[in-house]
Structures are given as C-alpha cells and as structure tokens.
Design a protein around this motif. Structure first.
Motif, PDB file in Angstrom:
ATOM      1  N   LEU A  33       0.853  -1.189   0.000  1.00  0.00           N
ATOM      2  CA  LEU A  33       0.000   0.000   0.000  1.00  0.00           C
ATOM      3  C   LEU A  33       0.885   1.233   0.000  1.00  0.00           C
ATOM      4  N   ASP A  81      -0.844   4.516  -1.108  1.00  0.00           N
ATOM      5  CA  ASP A  81      -1.689   5.720  -1.149  1.00  0.00           C
ATOM      6  C   ASP A  81      -1.809   6.323   0.254  1.00  0.00           C
ATOM      7  N   SER A  82      -1.826   7.640   0.296  1.00  0.00           N
ATOM      8  CA  SER A  82      -1.815   8.346   1.593  1.00  0.00           C
ATOM      9  C   SER A  82      -2.951   7.896   2.503  1.00  0.00           C
ATOM     10  N   GLU A  83      -4.099   7.594   1.888  1.00  0.00           N
ATOM     11  CA  GLU A  83      -5.269   7.267   2.693  1.00  0.00           C
ATOM     12  C   GLU A  83      -5.048   5.958   3.449  1.00  0.00           C
ATOM     13  N   SER A  84      -4.452   4.964   2.778  1.00  0.00           N
ATOM     14  CA  SER A  84      -4.159   3.708   3.463  1.00  0.00           C
ATOM     15  C   SER A  84      -3.035   3.889   4.478  1.00  0.00           C
ATOM     16  N   MET A  97      -0.926  12.564  -6.083  1.00  0.00           N
ATOM     17  CA  MET A  97      -2.189  12.113  -5.500  1.00  0.00           C
ATOM     18  C   MET A  97      -3.353  12.512  -6.399  1.00  0.00           C
ATOM     19  N   ARG A 151      -6.435  -6.360   7.145  1.00  0.00           N
ATOM     20  CA  ARG A 151      -6.067  -5.029   6.659  1.00  0.00           C
ATOM     21  C   ARG A 151      -6.717  -3.941   7.516  1.00  0.00           C
ATOM     22  N   PRO A 192      -7.209  -0.633   7.090  1.00  0.00           N
ATOM     23  CA  PRO A 192      -8.183   0.352   6.581  1.00  0.00           C
ATOM     24  C   PRO A 192      -9.620  -0.161   6.645  1.00  0.00           C
ATOM     25  N   LEU A 236      -8.800   7.854   9.520  1.00  0.00           N
ATOM     26  CA  LEU A 236      -8.931   8.507   8.217  1.00  0.00           C
ATOM     27  C   LEU A 236      -9.824   9.746   8.320  1.00  0.00           C
ATOM     28  N   LEU A 283      -6.335  14.796   1.458  1.00  0.00           N
ATOM     29  CA  LEU A 283      -6.404  13.407   1.037  1.00  0.00           C
ATOM     30  C   LEU A 283      -7.307  13.257  -0.188  1.00  0.00           C
ATOM     31  N   SER A 284      -7.149  12.151  -0.899  1.00  0.00           N
ATOM     32  CA  SER A 284      -7.938  11.925  -2.107  1.00  0.00           C
ATOM     33  C   SER A 284      -9.338  11.434  -1.765  1.00  0.00           C
ATOM     34  N   ASN A 330     -10.145   7.815  -2.912  1.00  0.00           N
ATOM     35  CA  ASN A 330      -9.604   6.772  -2.052  1.00  0.00           C
ATOM     36  C   ASN A 330     -10.329   6.687  -0.721  1.00  0.00           C
ATOM     37  N   ILE A 331     -10.697   7.850  -0.188  1.00  0.00           N
ATOM     38  CA  ILE A 331     -11.455   7.848   1.066  1.00  0.00           C
ATOM     39  C   ILE A 331     -12.775   7.108   0.859  1.00  0.00           C
ATOM     40  N   ILE A 377     -12.280   3.376   0.777  1.00  0.00           N
ATOM     41  CA  ILE A 377     -12.053   2.800   2.098  1.00  0.00           C
ATOM     42  C   ILE A 377     -13.350   2.789   2.905  1.00  0.00           C
TER      43      ILE A 377
END
Lengths: 455, 428
Positions: free
Chosen positions: A10, A12-15, B1, B42, B44, B53, B62-63, B66-67, B70
């Motif tokens: 992983l 990506d910043s979010e992970s 990003m 995992r 997340p 997060l 943050l993106s 991606n948020i 998750i």
C-alpha cells in the motif's frame, strides 16, 4: 514492489494513515506498507532495505502501548497478518509451532480444544498477535502463577535485520547450546529481528477454576492481604487489585453491588483440582477476614465469574469518562513492597494534586498506575510528567522496574537511564549494532527518547 | 495524489465528525470483531482505520476517491460499536462520513441517480419495475441483482456468478391494491422492496400470521422503500425524501403499530429520527419510529408462541441467523428463538457463532462480492459444524446472501424467512 506482489503493498496516503498509529494513539505516517507472505519475502525486503537505506517497522495488530509499531522515522511498515497459520499442535510433546500473525486468543481456543493450555493472557488477547506478544514479551493476569510469553517460547525462526533467516532455541524442554538468542529476541520490541515462526510449549489445561471477590475498607488492608496470600504459599492463577477511584469510574455505568465504604477490592482466581481449591479458598477467605475484609463472595457459576472479571476489564476504558489524558504505566515492585508502594502513591497524589488511579496484577507486583491530567490546562502536562518521574524513582527505590509488560518503545525511552546504567545501555546498543549494523529495523526505539514529530 | 479536497464540503462537518471520533483511543479492540478484518487483516477495513482517516481528512489533503473506497469497505454490521470500550459510535461515524464524502462521488452515477431520483417515488420505481420485467430475459440473467433491487443494477464492474432471483409476475402491492382493507386496523404492514418485487410469498406469510392472531392488517398503498440502502450509501437527501414519504404513507392511524418483517427495514424505520436535523421533522420521525415493531417482536408480544399451534411438516434441524440489524441495531435476540422453539417436531440449535455477520451488508455484497463470500464462508462453517439443515433469518439481505452463498458453495442447506417457516408450521 516486485518481492511481495502489487496487491500486498500500500502506498496511497489514505491507506498509510491507517498504519500511522498504534494503541499509543500517536501518529507517524509511513512511506509504504507491505504484507509479506513468507520468511523469504521478508528476508528480501530487509536486504533491499540495507541496500537502499530505508527503515522497516514490523507490525502485528498495532495494539502495543509503547509505540513499537510506529514509523517514527518514516520507512516501510511490515505487517505480519498474512503469516497466520497454526503450523502444528503436538499433544504428545505439549508443543506447538505458530506463525506470528496468529491471534493470541484464537491460539488459546485451539489448544483448549485439545485439553491444553497456553497461559499468557494480555488483555488484548482477542486481537493481539502472537508475534507482537513475543516481540514485546507480553504478560497478563496469569503471569503470577504461569509466567509471561517468554516462559512459553522455546525457539524462534527469525529474519535478521541483514536478511539472513535463522532458527534459535530448541523444540525440546531443555537446551543449552550457545547463547540464548531466543530470550534476547523475545521482548526486543522488533529491533533485533522479525519473528516468522514461534515454537511454544504448552501445559495441560487446569481441571477447574474458581473466582472470588473481597472488598476492603482501606487500600492498606487490601495491599497487605496480597502479601499475606503470597506468603501463605498459595499461588492463585490471578490476583488483581482495584482501587477506589477505579471502582468509582466503573460503577458510573455498571452496577457493581459492592457495599458502601469499599475502598479497594481483590479479585482472585484459583485453578487446579476442586478439592485443593476448596482448601485454598477457605484459607484465602480467612486471610482476607484477618485484614478486615467486610465483604467476600465466591462466584457460583461460570457466568457469575465472568461478570466479576468484566469489572476488571471495564476499568481501563471507564477511566476515559474522566475526559482526561491518561498516562498508563505498568510498573512492578517486589510483591512484599506493594503496601509501601501504595503508601508512597498517596504521598505523590497529595504532593501534585493530580488523580492517580491504580489497578492490576498486584499478585506479581505489577500494577497499572494511571496518571490523569487535563491536556488543555496550563502546566498540567509537565506536572504529569513530574508525577511519572517521581513514580519511577519510587519504584526503583523499592527494588522494582519501570515496565513489567508493555516495553519501552518511545513512551518510556526518556526514562531508560533511571533503571539502567550507562554501561548497560552501551552494551545493549552494541548488541543492536551487531544484529543491525545499518540501523534498518525499527530505528529510534528504546534508546533514543521520545520523538515529538507527528503529522 | 489523484483527486482534490472537496470544496463543497463544509469544513465544520468533517471537523465535527473528527471531534466525535476523538474518543477513539486506537486500542484495537474493534479488530477482534470486524468480519472484514478477520478475513483480510487489513487495517483500513476496521473502524479504527476509518476513524483515523476521518481525523486525517479533517486536516486536509487526502484523495476523495480513495477515502470513498475505504469507507465503502464496511458492512455497517455494528460489531465494532457494540464492543468499543469507549462507546465510540463507529457505525454512525462511518455512515455520516459516507454522507459527507459521497457528495462528490462521480462513479456509479446511475446508481446515485437511481437512489435520489427514483427510489423516493413509488410510481417511478413501479415504472422501472415494469421496464425491468420486459427486459428481464435479456438483462436480469446477467446482472448481479442478488440482494437488492434495481439500485444494485447499473454498476457495471461486477461480473459474477450470482444467482438472480426472478422478479414476481406482479408486485405484492399491486395485487393488494385491488383488494379491500379493514376499516379499523390493529397493525399497519410495511412490505419493503424485496418482498414487494421479488419474494411476495414472505409478505403473504407475515400477513397470514398477523391475521391468525386476529389482528386486522392494513397495507398502506403509498408505501415504498424504507431508504436503508440510500442512507447506508451516504445519500442522505434521498434517504430523507424516502423517509418523509414513508412517514406520510403511514400517517392517520397514530396509535396503531407499524410492523416490518424484514429486520433491516424495521431497524431503519426505527432510526428515522437520526436522519433529520430540524426539530419538527425529527419529532414527526420520532412519533413514527416509536410505532415501529419488528415482526418477531410483535408476534411474541401478541402471544403467538403461547398458542402452541405450530407443528413442523418434517423433522428439521434449524438455527436462527441473527441479522446485524436485528441483534445489534434493535437488541432483539430472544423473540425469534422463542417463536422457533414453539414449533413442535423441529429441532432448534444454536451454532455458538451467533454474532457472525453473513457478509451481505447492504450493497457490500455487490461492491465487494469476493470478500462478502469469504465472510459468508466463515458463517457457513459454523452452520455445518452444528449440523443444520435449514437456516432461518428475518432480513432480506441475509436471506439472499444465504441463497446465493449456498448456491455458490454448492451446499444442500436451505434458507427461509422466519415468517415463511412459522406460516408453514401453522396448524389452523
């Protein structure tokens, strides 16, 4: 990352945010997270780290209390959750082989099905991994009678920081060939190697258990009773002490049915064969009454016993209701000095005027002392730090140690010199260099104070 | 990003979530019960990870995409919330965070359109249903429709071997609209999408049980979806519209209980007040939600088990699979068991793993099909170890997850809705 495959990295910043913390609740963002599937992959990652000079931080479940899994100097967090097989449970030899990602509680349940017993029981056992337990040398209430993780690990498969895979120790009950590298690595907080297999010994499951609770009108009487019980030659499976402040916190949301005037409580579990236990409980009840315990109750059913132990488990979170910041220390003193410790704690509380709440495994001298303070009030954080320092001084004067089961990590690193001499610390650093000449593995931990930088 | 911070978003809203999240001390206890984490390991996917997060999102860069990814990987089963020693409302935080971060989501546009434009309006849903019926031979055989209705249709990327329940010839509400209704109802029945369009037999069974108790049942014709799917997906405005319509559809009989036989519907109907911020809507929703009962709750209150007139047709060994929305969201555990134990000639068995989620989780079984099935497998192991032939449950999501999962795993066990099982065993 060609080593472990794209799906096991992983970046990506979010992970990464989700791997920036552990149970210390401080945040340091890593550069990447990898999930290796074999010891060979871990070895390759470490060889790469030596070539490219990046830090590798091993992580199990991220449930440690001293920051062992935090990427304080950035680098790659290496998570062991994929190494989660129980390789073997050998009922003939009372041994087992497990991978580090196996959860402590899952393993206990598996061996229990075969009539066996793995006693180390950190309160995180439902989610903490055996790899993490071994790296931190985790303890728990059972420590009193059965010892801690170290006492059950007979050997390890370890990937050295330089990338070689070694096997330490033995799979037998005895073994004295060469230095005891197993004991060196157990409790080394992920700084000397990455554990990839753990060889453990097991014991037969005790026939039965029995739980009782005793309430006292003073903490002195209660703490003297602990010493009395130990002196009487009875070793309970668990012997936990709860102070009045803890009781008050728990009782705000859970009726405890304790008589008014309760200032301290002992929770005791005995195990073994029922006849011996009967004699032992009678004797313990007598010892409690000698110290004027005004309420003694035995759990009649498993359900009742469970309810009693829930009181103990509810304390730590219940303290959160005070809406204060908590510094959770896990000091140990010789068991006979527990009454002295409480006497000194009273003096410290008076001197600094901060709430100090204590509970824990009094039977083995290991107490969780919680210094509570208001982060937003000027001067309080500094005051709390002075309380901690004075607590540690007291503990060392009483012949104790500043950490019984949580380790040093980053949270206690600043106090290391209070217990160890310069010569001792220098020797430990030389050992670290011998294992890890490029300081790749979990750098900045144990010896280097408390880092301030967070994101 | 990739992606940019969402400027439509008021900073206060993320900040206020983050301050609610501050009670999380990252102890990790939620890891021990998270059905997804137990399969994947995992972080997340856990409540702790998502809360971290949310905290990080409050401070910036943050993106969004991606948020969203998750946040979408959560069953909203509530197990984390139940076990949290600090009583952090993780379930609510994740749901609210979805609301905030979904506002700019541009993937699954059709899905979103469906949720906000069609679901709140029964006529439009009906029209779509008609269209769906016409296209069914071509379309529905290939489209993953397993656990919901059309709101699970237009998502494109999932191609799987899901079994697809056929649509009913005529929707349940259409059939009932042609019949007369009692003048003095003892209960108002909420049907829900799955029973209305796919499994009307379950609605018939629930109705028969209530009538057997001598309760005159009215089925308000203007009802539609409960709105749980929209709420779970973070489509808060759609969820509010649906709730308002439902409240209106059930207005006028203020003292009469509203019964839902799908436990996810009953849970969500009970949670309507939480959708609204303004006082008057909230109070209206509260008055509504206080009348809502899950079918199992009402049947036990009305004394059905004590009537002792259930006899199993054949010797079966069954268990009750607790829907998360019944056990955790409503705290209803004993009622379905009391009902099932009242059936003579059948054996009721617990699996000892009653807290396990089936892996359906609203639209999770569509968006994360493989993972959903993996979580399901763990539940199936407990069922096989207990030697169960029939799994009884009371949530349409769970029911369809079991149908599809048993099929995918080639298992012989059956799954039935509580109302069906009781109706079949009823001795007139």
């Amino acid at each position: 990352m060609k080593i472990v495959g794209k799906e096991n990295v992983l970046t990506d910043s979010e992970s990464l945010v989700c791997y920036s913390y552990d149970a210390v609740n401080r945040k340091f963002l890593p550069d990447a997270v990898v999930f290796p599937g074999t010891a060979q992959e871990i070895a390759e990652i470490l060889r790469l780290a030596n070539r490219m000079q990046f830090a590798v931080i091993p992580r199990g479940a991220g449930s440690g209390f001293t920051g062992g899994a935090l990427a304080i100097l950035s680098g790659v967090v290496l998570v062991t959750t994929r190494l989660n097989r129980i390789v073997e449970i050998d009922a003939d030899n009372l041994t087992a082989i497990v991978e580090p990602g196996v959860l402590c509680g899952d393993f206990q349940n598996e061996v229990k099905k075969r009539g066996l017993f793995y006693p180390p029981d950190p309160s995180s056992l439902a989610f903490s991994s055996l790899g993490g337990n071994a790296a931190e040398n985790a303890g728990g209430p059972h420590g009193l009678k059965y010892g801690v993780t170290r006492d059950y690990v007979t050997g390890l498969e370890v990937v050295l920081p330089t990338g070689e895979i070694i096997t330490t120790g033995v799979r037998t009950m005895k073994g004295v060939v060469g230095y005891d590298i197993t004991r060196l690595i157990v409790g080394s907080e992920g700084t000397l190697g990455i554990i990839t297999k753990i060889y453990v010994r097991l014991i037969p499951k005790p026939e039965a258990t029995r739980t009782l609770i005793a309430a006292f009108s003073s903490i002195e009487a209660c703490s003297h009773t602990v010493s009395d019980i130990i002196r009487s030659g009875i070793i309970p499976a668990k012997l936990e002490l709860i102070d009045q402040a803890s009781i008050r916190c728990v009782s705000t949301y859970r009726p405890l049915n304790l008589p008014a005037g309760t200032e301290a409580v002992l929770l005791i579990e005995l195990d073994g064969d029922p006849l011996t236990m009967k004699k032992q409980t009678d004797r313990i009840e007598e010892l409690c009454r000698n110290r004027e315990a005004f309420y003694i109750k035995q759990a009649q059913t498993d359900q009742e016993a469970e309810t009693l132990w829930q009181i103990r488990q509810a304390i730590s979170p219940a303290l959160m209701q005070l809406k204060l910041t908590k510094i959770n220390e896990d000091i140990v003193v010789p068991r006979s000095r527990i009454p002295d410790l409480f006497h000194r704690l009273e003096q410290i509380k008076k001197k600094f005027q901060l709430p100090v709440i204590s509970f824990g495994h009094a039977g083995d001298g290991n107490l969780h002392v919680n210094v509570m303070y208001d982060k937003s009030r000027k001067g309080e954080p500094e005051k709390a730090e002075r309380v901690v320092k004075e607590l540690f001084q007291t503990v060392i004067e009483l012949g104790g140690t500043i950490s019984g089961e949580h380790g040093i990590g980053i949270t206690k690193a600043a106090y290391l010199g209070m217990e160890l001499t310069d010569t001792e610390i220098a020797l430990m650093k030389r050992i670290k260099r011998a294992f890890d000449p490029n300081d790749i593995l979990n750098p900045g931990k144990i010896f280097y104070g408390n880092p301030a930088e967070e994101y | 990003m990739e992606g940019k911070p969402n400027h439509n978003l008021t900073i206060e809203s993320v900040d206020s979530l983050a301050s609610e999240a501050a009670a999380c001390v990252k102890c990790g206890r939620c890891l021990s019960v998270c059905p997804i984490y137990r399969e994947t390991g995992r972080e997340p996917q856990t409540a702790r990870g998502k809360i971290a997060l949310i905290e990080a999102a409050a401070s910036g860069s943050l993106s969004e995409a991606n948020i969203n990814d998750i946040l979408s990987c959560c069953l909203l089963c509530g197990a984390c919330t139940e076990i949290c020693p600090n009583m952090v409302p993780a379930y609510e935080l994740i749901r609210k965070a979805r609301t905030i971060f979904t506002s700019r989501r541009n993937s699954a546009l059709a899905y979103k359109t469906f949720l906000s434009r069609i679901l709140p309006f029964p006529q439009r849903l009906d029209r779509l249903y008609q269209a769906g019926k016409a296209l069914e031979p071509l379309l529905l055989k290939k489209v993953p429709l397993e656990s919901g209705l059309y709101y699970r249709l237009p998502r494109g990327r999932e191609k799987s071997a899901r079994i697809i329940p056929a649509l009913a010839q005529q929707s349940f509400l259409d059939v009932r609209r042609k019949r007369s209704q009692p003048h003095h109802p003892g209960a108002l029945l909420f049907i829900g999408c799955v029973a209305n369009y796919i499994l009307p037999g379950i609605a018939e069974a629930a109705l028969a049980l209530l009538e057997h108790l001598g309760i005159p049942v009215v089925i308000p014709p203007e009802q539609s979806c409960c709105g749980l799917m929209a709420s779970g997906a973070g489509e808060i405005e759609a969820a509010r519209q649906i709730a308002r319509r439902t409240i209106d559809a059930f207005a006028g009989e203020e003292s009469v209980p509203i019964v839902a036989f799908c436990s996810s519907c009953s849970a969500h109907l009970k949670q309507y007040p939480a959708l609204f911020e303004d006082k008057s809507s909230r109070q209206k929703a509260l008055a509504f939600s206080q009348r809502v009962k899950d079918l199992s709750e009402l049947l036990v209150d009305a004394g059905l088990p004590a009537m002792k007139n259930f006899q199993a047709e054949e010797q079966v060994r069954f268990t009750f699979h607790d829907p998360c929305h019944l056990r955790r969201a409503q705290g209803i555990i004993m009622q379905p068991r009391e009902l099932l134990r009242a059936i003579r000639g059948a054996e009721f068995v617990e699996t000892g793993q009653e807290n396990l989620c089936c892996g359906s989780g609203g639209s999770f079984d569509v968006s994360h099909y493989d993972l959903s099935l993996q979580i399901f497998r763990r539940r199936v192991r407990s069922i096989e170890e207990a030697g169960i032939d029939t799994v009884v449950t009371s949530c349409m999501g769970c029911l369809m997850q079991f149908q599809d999962g048993f099929h995918a795993m080639n298992k012989q066990q059956a799954v039935k809705h509580l109302a069906e099982v009781l109706k079949q065993a009823l001795v007139e």
